[in-house]
Motif scaffolding. Structure first.
Motif, mmCIF file in Angstrom:
data_model
loop_
_atom_site.group_PDB
_atom_site.id
_atom_site.type_symbol
_atom_site.label_atom_id
_atom_site.label_comp_id
_atom_site.label_asym_id
_atom_site.label_seq_id
_atom_site.Cartn_x
_atom_site.Cartn_y
_atom_site.Cartn_z
ATOM 1 N N SER A 1 0.833 -1.283 0.007
ATOM 2 C CA SER A 1 -0.017 -0.152 0.136
ATOM 3 C C SER A 1 1.008 1.152 -0.150
ATOM 4 C CB SER A 1 -0.941 -0.069 1.349
ATOM 5 O OG SER A 1 -0.140 0.051 2.461
ATOM 6 N N HIS A 2 1.965 1.183 0.072
ATOM 7 C CA HIS A 2 3.116 2.151 0.154
ATOM 8 C C HIS A 2 3.167 2.905 -1.320
ATOM 9 C CE1 HIS A 2 5.344 0.724 3.987
ATOM 10 N NE2 HIS A 2 4.094 0.796 3.966
ATOM 11 N N GLY A 3 2.929 4.311 -1.371
ATOM 12 C CA GLY A 3 2.946 4.816 -2.613
ATOM 13 C C GLY A 3 4.006 5.837 -2.682
ATOM 14 N N ALA A 4 4.163 6.765 -3.527
ATOM 15 C CA ALA A 4 5.349 7.531 -3.884
ATOM 16 C C ALA A 4 5.866 8.333 -2.363
ATOM 17 C CB ALA A 4 4.977 8.457 -5.093
ATOM 18 N N GLU A 5 4.764 8.934 -1.848
ATOM 19 C CA GLU A 5 5.201 9.747 -0.557
ATOM 20 C C GLU A 5 6.102 8.986 0.450
ATOM 21 O OE1 GLU A 5 2.936 12.366 2.869
ATOM 22 O OE2 GLU A 5 1.700 11.108 1.561
ATOM 23 N N THR A 6 5.413 7.647 0.776
ATOM 24 C CA THR A 6 6.024 7.052 1.600
ATOM 25 C C THR A 6 7.454 6.400 1.212
ATOM 26 O OG1 THR A 6 4.081 5.856 2.355
ATOM 27 C CG2 THR A 6 5.921 4.605 2.862
ATOM 28 N N PHE A 7 7.641 6.064 -0.338
ATOM 29 C CA PHE A 7 8.942 5.750 -0.944
ATOM 30 C C PHE A 7 9.919 6.865 -0.741
ATOM 31 C CE2 PHE A 7 11.503 6.467 -4.760
ATOM 32 C CZ PHE A 7 12.417 5.303 -4.623
ATOM 33 N N PHE A 8 9.481 8.069 -1.209
ATOM 34 C CA PHE A 8 10.531 9.152 -1.235
ATOM 35 C C PHE A 8 10.747 9.789 0.258
ATOM 36 C CE2 PHE A 8 9.031 10.071 -5.660
ATOM 37 C CZ PHE A 8 10.183 9.879 -6.056
ATOM 38 N N ASP A 9 9.780 9.573 1.097
ATOM 39 C CA ASP A 9 10.171 9.763 2.524
ATOM 40 C C ASP A 9 11.297 9.090 3.203
ATOM 41 O OD1 ASP A 9 8.509 11.972 2.988
ATOM 42 O OD2 ASP A 9 6.811 10.693 4.133
ATOM 43 N N LYS A 10 11.396 7.864 2.554
ATOM 44 C CA LYS A 10 12.738 7.248 3.026
ATOM 45 C C LYS A 10 14.014 7.717 2.729
ATOM 46 C CE LYS A 10 10.242 2.729 2.468
ATOM 47 N NZ LYS A 10 10.479 1.269 1.612
ATOM 48 N N PRO B 1 9.556 -3.432 -4.378
ATOM 49 C CA PRO B 1 8.113 -3.561 -4.530
ATOM 50 C C PRO B 1 7.103 -2.362 -4.866
ATOM 51 C CG PRO B 1 8.830 -3.810 -2.319
ATOM 52 C CD PRO B 1 10.069 -3.582 -2.984
ATOM 53 N N SER B 2 7.642 -1.412 -4.590
ATOM 54 C CA SER B 2 6.823 -0.248 -4.823
ATOM 55 C C SER B 2 6.928 0.427 -5.923
ATOM 56 C CB SER B 2 6.747 0.669 -3.652
ATOM 57 O OG SER B 2 8.342 1.232 -3.562
ATOM 58 N N ALA B 3 7.782 -0.186 -6.985
ATOM 59 C CA ALA B 3 8.131 0.508 -8.225
ATOM 60 C C ALA B 3 6.971 0.635 -9.145
ATOM 61 C CB ALA B 3 9.006 -0.354 -9.047
ATOM 62 N N ALA B 4 6.235 -0.156 -9.447
ATOM 63 C CA ALA B 4 4.827 0.164 -10.291
ATOM 64 C C ALA B 4 4.088 1.501 -9.641
ATOM 65 C CB ALA B 4 4.052 -0.967 -10.434
ATOM 66 N N ARG B 5 3.858 1.202 -8.437
ATOM 67 C CA ARG B 5 3.048 2.185 -7.716
ATOM 68 C C ARG B 5 3.480 3.633 -7.927
ATOM 69 N NH1 ARG B 5 -1.323 1.493 -2.949
ATOM 70 N NH2 ARG B 5 -2.062 3.619 -2.752
ATOM 71 N N VAL B 6 4.796 3.735 -7.419
ATOM 72 C CA VAL B 6 5.456 5.025 -7.417
ATOM 73 C C VAL B 6 5.702 5.603 -8.975
ATOM 74 C CG1 VAL B 6 7.800 5.965 -7.266
ATOM 75 C CG2 VAL B 6 7.121 4.570 -5.624
ATOM 76 N N SER B 7 5.819 4.617 -9.994
ATOM 77 C CA SER B 7 5.734 5.262 -11.321
ATOM 78 C C SER B 7 4.331 5.734 -11.829
ATOM 79 C CB SER B 7 6.000 4.028 -12.246
ATOM 80 O OG SER B 7 5.845 4.472 -13.360
ATOM 81 N N ALA B 8 3.225 5.149 -11.271
ATOM 82 C CA ALA B 8 1.882 5.536 -11.635
ATOM 83 C C ALA B 8 1.454 6.914 -10.870
ATOM 84 C CB ALA B 8 0.811 4.580 -11.086
ATOM 85 N N GLU B 9 1.922 7.117 -9.703
ATOM 86 C CA GLU B 9 1.689 8.167 -8.828
ATOM 87 C C GLU B 9 2.485 9.285 -9.486
ATOM 88 O OE1 GLU B 9 1.917 7.857 -4.644
ATOM 89 O OE2 GLU B 9 0.263 5.989 -4.675
ATOM 90 N N VAL C 1 2.051 13.446 -7.381
ATOM 91 C CA VAL C 1 2.282 13.018 -5.970
ATOM 92 C C VAL C 1 1.797 14.141 -5.040
ATOM 93 C CG1 VAL C 1 3.654 12.013 -4.287
ATOM 94 C CG2 VAL C 1 4.436 11.737 -6.812
ATOM 95 N N ARG C 2 1.069 13.689 -4.183
ATOM 96 C CA ARG C 2 0.508 14.751 -3.047
ATOM 97 C C ARG C 2 1.119 14.276 -1.813
ATOM 98 N NH1 ARG C 2 -1.618 19.325 -2.644
ATOM 99 N NH2 ARG C 2 -3.111 18.786 -0.970
ATOM 100 N N PHE C 3 1.791 15.217 -1.037
ATOM 101 C CA PHE C 3 2.589 14.779 0.112
ATOM 102 C C PHE C 3 1.503 15.193 1.298
ATOM 103 C CE2 PHE C 3 5.746 14.151 -2.323
ATOM 104 C CZ PHE C 3 6.743 13.563 -1.963
ATOM 105 N N THR C 4 0.771 14.431 1.857
ATOM 106 C CA THR C 4 -0.280 14.692 2.651
ATOM 107 C C THR C 4 -0.052 14.572 4.418
ATOM 108 O OG1 THR C 4 -1.194 12.561 2.419
ATOM 109 C CG2 THR C 4 -1.903 14.374 1.074
ATOM 110 N N GLY C 5 1.232 13.708 4.601
ATOM 111 C CA GLY C 5 1.497 13.204 5.819
ATOM 112 C C GLY C 5 1.308 14.363 6.757
#
Length: 559
Positions: free
Chosen positions: A344-353, A382-390, A395-399
């Motif tokens: 369920s991790h998207g681009a925001e979670t990925f880039f926050d790392k 594992p998050s590659a496809a979702r990050v690419s789509a978002e 990308v919205r950073f909503t945290g």
């Protein structure tokens, strides 16, 4: 660190905190009271005399006696003890023993064992690594213990033998004949022989054999505040990593109890860590099946930091190391589990790392935004496809962990990154930047590193996420090097010839429990100069805070 008045006070306060005693003020040395023992023992006042600032004894002073069966040419434990024995604290009174075994744990076992010696004909107590022998001397002088005989084992001591006291000085335990130890109703080891020995199991068994039937061995394995060798020393058993204390409990036929107790400050409010202690009883007729341990890593303590206890890793002789097939299966299982947890991790979670410690910058996004014309980047994880789509959709950073201006900056950077070409999975041309999202799930790390290096051109970069700093894989993955060091995976990457490595610790609000994520940037200037040492997986240990089993490697021959 020079031991001035301020640092001496700090050292005393730290020692006292471990023992739950009141801190010694800079002007007044306060008497430390011993917890009351059973009414029949009458020992409530033993050890209540005032002590100097650096003689609060129950933590880290019977360190004089490191020992064991030496290697053919030398014994590093003996060499370390001979070199550093003058720096070791030796003055421990009886009250410190009560606090170590009962006051810190609340079990009362040690007090009951001491009370059982009162009036017993021929009762004997052996103190292993007993320093100046103060504890045994105080008990011998107390009413009701006029018949108690004691033995003090210490590499160097001011204690002197007497009619009821034997002193074994100037020899290591391995050199003392078994008959010289006699048969004892009680044996204690408070950061003594067992904390320093090179051949742990031989010395542990030697002390066990010096017990009478129903005799007891108490071992204080320290606390997470200092010298926590019961937890920090490891044993490898058939591909698993165990703490030394937990391993002892698994010995078949051994009557042993391990107590792990929370350690609070003197006010009883703030949790400081844990205290560990074991009690072993020699049950008549019991035949423990003693394993053979091989010491595969030994590094003496850091004298300048006041940590005298060595770091040790043992391996059970005959243990099976994981095969290549098992490693592949383990990596596949771990990556599958990691992918399931992070699906369920998207681009925001990925880039926050890869967000910087300030929260206002992102080193990875900055680098991707600066890719030149025709340069691409690739994402392995594992998050590659979702990050690419978002990235395509925006990308919205909503945290809520970060201020809105910081999130706005991340969104602006994401728009710049979205303009760059991202490749997923296999790719025909080598990307300028390769980002690995699940590098900490690898159990063939050297091989995977070589594959990642070969995937980029000369001058290319690899950005590697390594999990969390504390409690995670960021510092949890350990590698025993050929030159005798045990370092985390980041420090090991910095030793690889031909790679330019920069380590980062991210923002603490990104990780679980406010822990900081760890990531590295690896530049490959010239493939011809890269020299990667081969790693052998010895075992996997506990699960990290990310749910990943933490591996332990050692360097072998050169690739």
């Amino acid at each position: 660190m020079p031991l001035d008045r301020k640092n001496a006070f700090r050292a005393a306060a730290l020692l006292c905190a471990v023992l739950r005693c009141a801190p010694l003020s800079a002007q007044t040395k306060t008497a430390i009271e011993v917890p009351a023992l059973p009414a029949t023992s009458g020992l409530g006042q033993i050890g209540s005399a005032p002590m100097g600032a650096l003689t609060a004894p129950a933590v880290g002073d019977a360190r004089r006696y490191g020992l064991a069966k030496p290697a053919p040419k030398h014994d590093p434990a003996q060499e370390s003890l001979i070199k550093n024995h003058e720096a070791m604290v030796r003055g421990r009174d009886f009250g410190s023993y009560v606090r170590a075994f009962d006051g810190s744990f609340g079990t009362g076992d040690f007090s009951r064992s001491i009370a059982a010696l009162s009036g017993k004909p021929g009762a004997r107590w052996l103190d292993s690594g007993g320093g100046e022998g103060l504890a045994t001397a105080q008990l011998m002088a107390h009413p009701g213990y006029e018949g108690l005989e004691t033995t003090v084992v210490s590499y160097e001591t001011s204690a002197r033998p007497g009619p009821r006291r034997k002193v074994l000085e100037g020899r290591f335990l391995q050199d003392i004949p078994q008959e010289s130890l006699g048969k004892n109703d009680l044996i204690t080891d408070v950061i003594g022989v067992l904390a320093y020995t090179y051949d742990f199991m031989s010395d542990f068994r030697k002390l066990y054999d010096a017990l009478t039937p129903n005799g007891e061995l108490y071992v204080f394995m320290a606390s997470s505040v200092r010298d926590f060798y019961g937890r920090d020393n490891k044993v490898i058993v058939d591909g698993r990593v165990m703490t030394l204390a937990d391993f002892l409990v698994t010995i078949p036929g051994l009557d042993i109890k391990l107590v792990k107790t929370p350690l609070y400050d003197k006010n009883g409010r703030d949790l400081m860590g844990e205290v560990w202690n074991v009690r072993v009883k020699r049950t008549p007729g019991a035949e423990p099946k003693w394993p053979q341990l091989e010491t595969i890593y030994f590094r003496e303590g850091n004298r300048e930091q006041g940590e005298m206890v060595p770091q040790r890793v043992f391996m059970v002789k005959g243990t099976r190391l994981p095969s290549y097939g098992a490693l592949d299966r383990l990596s596949a299982e771990e990556r599958f589990d990691y992918a399931r947890r992070t699906e369920s991790h998207g681009a925001e979670t990925f880039f926050d790392k890869f967000r910087g410690r300030s929260g206002m910058n992102n080193p990875l996004m900055n680098r991707l935004a600066r890719l030149g014309k025709g340069q691409t980047w690739a994402l392995d994880g594992p998050s590659a496809a979702r990050v690419s789509a978002e990235l395509r959709d925006g990308v919205r950073f909503t945290g809520t962990a970060f201020l809105r201006p910081a999130q706005w900056l991340m969104e602006r950077m994401a728009k710049l990154v979205a303009r760059k070409t991202l490749r997923i999975g296999t790719y025909d041309e080598k990307p300028r930047v390769l980002v690995v999202d699940d590098g900490h799930t690898s159990y063939r790390f050297a091989e995977d590193l070589a594959r990642w290096v070969e995937s980029v051109p000369d001058g290319g970069e690899i950005w590697l996420s390594l999990g969390l700093e504390e409690g995670g894989t960021g510092t949890g993955i350990r590698i025993m090097t050929l030159n005798g060091r045990r370092i985390d995976v980041r420090r090991w990457l910095e030793t690889v010839l031909g790679l330019d490595v920069t380590s980062y610790r991210g923002h603490r609000l990104v990780g679980n429990n406010h822990e900081e994520p760890v990531f590295v940037r690896i530049v490959v200037p010239d493939h011809a100069k890269v020299h990667i040492q081969k790693l052998e997986l010895l075992a996997v240990g506990r699960e990290s805070d990310e749910g990943v089993r933490i591996p332990l490697y050692r360097e072998t021959r050169t690739r």
